[in-house]
Design an enzyme around this catalytic site. Structure first.
Site, mmCIF file in Angstrom:
data_model
loop_
_atom_site.group_PDB
_atom_site.id
_atom_site.type_symbol
_atom_site.label_atom_id
_atom_site.label_comp_id
_atom_site.label_asym_id
_atom_site.label_seq_id
_atom_site.Cartn_x
_atom_site.Cartn_y
_atom_site.Cartn_z
ATOM 1 N N CYS B 73 -1.742 -3.037 -3.792
ATOM 2 C CA CYS B 73 -1.663 -2.764 -2.346
ATOM 3 C C CYS B 73 -1.189 -1.328 -2.100
ATOM 4 O O CYS B 73 -0.135 -0.923 -2.609
ATOM 5 C CB CYS B 73 -0.686 -3.725 -1.675
ATOM 6 S SG CYS B 73 -0.287 -3.231 0.009
ATOM 7 N N VAL B 74 -1.942 -0.592 -1.327
ATOM 8 C CA VAL B 74 -1.649 0.828 -1.119
ATOM 9 C C VAL B 74 -0.303 1.055 -0.420
ATOM 10 O O VAL B 74 0.479 1.924 -0.840
ATOM 11 C CB VAL B 74 -2.808 1.544 -0.373
ATOM 12 C CG1 VAL B 74 -3.086 0.928 0.993
ATOM 13 C CG2 VAL B 74 -2.520 3.032 -0.226
#
Lengths: 99, 114, 123
Positions: B73-74
């Protein structure tokens, strides 16, 4: 439904939270530190015993063996390997991890 | 879904062994989504001792041999300093939508965490 | 499951805010899920009920107070918020202590609700 618990009842109350939501026919799988709950003489074993009246309880053998408790599993609790873990996930339409 | 970093907790090990068993049983693991401290599974900078398992390298191998999509997840990654420069092979950084999307597309979602 | 079918999602929140990141990052997933036109609900159990406590003031811990976001969920068409009665009672809370309108369910009803879901993402 499959319920997964991974914490020792000595550390967290997740086993209690899980058991309060187990319905007849559900399965409970104990992994990691939660496996201690299904061993003879443990204070939580009575809760597992009670759950067995309406639900199925499984325990991950690999985690029991690592913790030297494989020989102490209470009657009625079924030991499974990782493939058995996978089967439980496929057999049950939904999975809840009680983290 | 893996929500804890490697080594501190058993979550990453359990998730990896589950994925391997699922693949051996003929199932497809479409994606592993790394969230919260789970993003730390994706750093190529770890150097565990020789006699310990290499959690990051195991994920990379799973991706290379079985085409498992390893998504970090960024937003969670940026918070924790996981960026393209230190990303291990086989991982990619993307949005949270990838988690929801795979939950819609897959038959099952299993959460491993603390 | 046919393509385009809507799945029932339940985000299960069981941890208190601020002591760990799960509540905040969990809420971020909920917000993203709104874009996928699924049937989304949130359940608050155990210490998760503290996420909805009125009057959170995080100034002195120098952390963002994200509790107003729960009130904004309605704007994302996320209106199913379920709180477990036993969890409130065990913490000396009532519905009046919460910052948003919720549906209070007993553990038995919560278990039945879970049994209707397609996907449960727990934090």
């Amino acid at each position: 439904m499959l319920h997964i618990v991974n914490k020792s009842p000595g550390e967290r109350a997740t086993l209690d939270s899980c058991l309060a939501h187990v319905r007849p026919g559900h399965s409970v799988l104990l992994i990691e530190d939660a496996v201690y709950a299904a061993t003879k003489g443990h204070a939580a074993a009575a809760k597992i015993q009670a759950a067995l009246a309406t639900a199925k309880v499984f325990v991950l053998a690999a985690d029991l063996e690592a913790r030297a408790r494989a020989g102490a599993v209470i009657d009625g609790v079924v030991q499974v390997d990782y493939k058995g873990f996978v089967e439980l996930v496929t057999q049950n339409p939904r999975v809840q991890s009680w983290l | 879904m893996v929500n804890e970093g490697p080594y501190q907790r058993q979550s990453s090990d359990s998730a990896y062994l589950f994925c391997r068993a699922a693949i051996e049983s003929g199932h497809q693991i479409e994606r592993v989504f790394f969230y919260h401290d789970g993003v730390n599974n994706a750093t190529k900078l770890t150097e565990p001792p020789q006699d310990d398992r290499n959690v990051v390298a195991r994920w990379t191998k799973l991706a290379e041999e079985h085409g498992v999509d390893l998504v970090v997840c960024v937003a969670a990654a940026l918070r924790r300093g996981i960026v393209e420069q230190n990303l291990a092979q086989g991982f990619r950084i993307s949005g949270l939508g990838q988690l929801v999307e795979s939950a819609i597309a897959s038959d099952r979602l299993v959460v491993f965490g603390d | 499951m046919s393509e385009g079918a809507i799945k029932k999602f339940l985000f299960v929140n069981r941890k208190a805010p601020y002591g760990s990141v799960y509540a905040l990052e969990g809420l971020e997933v909920v917000l993203i899920s709104a874009a996928f036109d699924q049937d989304v609900g949130l359940a608050f159990l155990d210490d998760g009920v503290y996420q909805l406590a009125k009057g959170q003031n995080t100034k002195a811990i120098e952390t963002k107070n994200f509790s107003p976001t729960y009130r904004a969920l309605e704007g994302y068409d996320i209106e199913k918020l379920y709180v477990e009665r036993e969890s409130l009672e065990a913490r000396g809370l009532t519905e009046d202590d919460l910052l948003v309108d919720v549906q209070v369910l007993g553990a038995t009803e919560m278990a039945a609700l879970m049994d209707e879901m397609d996907v449960m993402i727990s934090f």
